[in-house]
Enzyme design. Structure first.
Site, PDB file in Angstrom:
ATOM      1  N   ASP A  46      -7.719   0.797   2.973  1.00 37.70           N
ATOM      2  CA  ASP A  46      -6.134  -0.101   2.295  1.00 37.70           C
ATOM      3  C   ASP A  46      -4.751   1.255   1.545  1.00 37.70           C
ATOM      4  O   ASP A  46      -5.200   1.937   1.192  1.00 37.70           O
ATOM      5  CB  ASP A  46      -6.322  -0.934   1.859  1.00 37.70           C
ATOM      6  N   ASP A  49      -1.525  -0.589  -0.048  1.00 38.68           N
ATOM      7  CA  ASP A  49      -1.447  -0.245  -1.643  1.00 38.68           C
ATOM      8  C   ASP A  49      -2.536  -0.481  -2.336  1.00 38.68           C
ATOM      9  O   ASP A  49      -2.888  -1.879  -1.681  1.00 38.68           O
ATOM     10  CB  ASP A  49       0.003  -1.580  -1.002  1.00 38.68           C
TER      11      ASP A  49
END
Length: 192
Positions: free
Chosen positions: A8, A10
């Site tokens: 991922d 952020d």
């Protein structure tokens, strides 16, 4: 087949900032580069899979996102870390506007981005990991047949109790996960 670390973005690679899209607001989470170097040494390739509802909401454009992703990629390249590809989902089923307001198969916890990368880079799901700071990351990894890992950076701390119930491992950061994995691999070699 190749083994991969699906990341991922952020709250996992970079410090969580609402709807991050400007280079000047970007900053890596602590020890991310060191952690990625360890994982690269263990033979993993890297793929980023990121939900970007800020595009759907009209806060920034796909072009803005690509500029920031290229900036991240360039920094990591200089450190000897190659991101094979950044996949992003620009949709949101409720908050999206125009063409972005759709139910899609790419928005995590759906597996569209992960499936596309598996196909494109000949990735072995069983020997790959999905690392993220949100339940949607964890569920996407599980649904895609990978081992999911929660990091407690970003929104991760909010999900620890749920993760424990699911029997999912969690670590303070990508670096801590990398050290743990390296130690396990070394232990396996020494045990032979």
């Amino acid at each position: 087949m190749r083994k991969a670390i699906f990341l991922d973005r952020d709250g996992t690679i970079n410090v969580e900032k609402d709807y991050l899209h400007k280079i000047e607001d970007f900053e890596f989470e602590k020890n991310v580069i060191e952690g990625l170097k360890i994982l690269a040494e263990l033979g993993y390739i890297f793929v980023v899979v990121t939900n970007q509802s800020g595009i759907a909401r009209g806060y920034y454009s796909e072009e803005d996102l690509i500029i920031l992703n290229n900036h991240i990629k360039d920094i990591l390249n200089k450190e000897g870390i190659k991101i094979e590809k950044f996949y992003f989902c620009p949709h949101h089923p409720e908050k999206g506007i125009g063409k972005y307001k759709v139910e899609c198969n790419c928005r995590k916890p759906n597996t569209g981005m992960l499936d596309q990368a598996v196909e494109e880079f000949n990735i072995d799901r069983k020997s790959s990991f999905m690392i993220g700071d949100n339940i949607s990351d964890i569920e996407a990894g599980i649904r895609a047949g990978m081992t999911s890992i929660l990091v407690t950076t970003g929104h991760g701390k909010e999900h620890i109790e749920k993760i424990k119930e699911m029997g999912i491992k969690f670590f303070d950061s990508i670096y801590d996960f990398a050290i743990d994995l390296k130690n396990k691999k070394e232990h396996c070699i020494l045990s032979r």
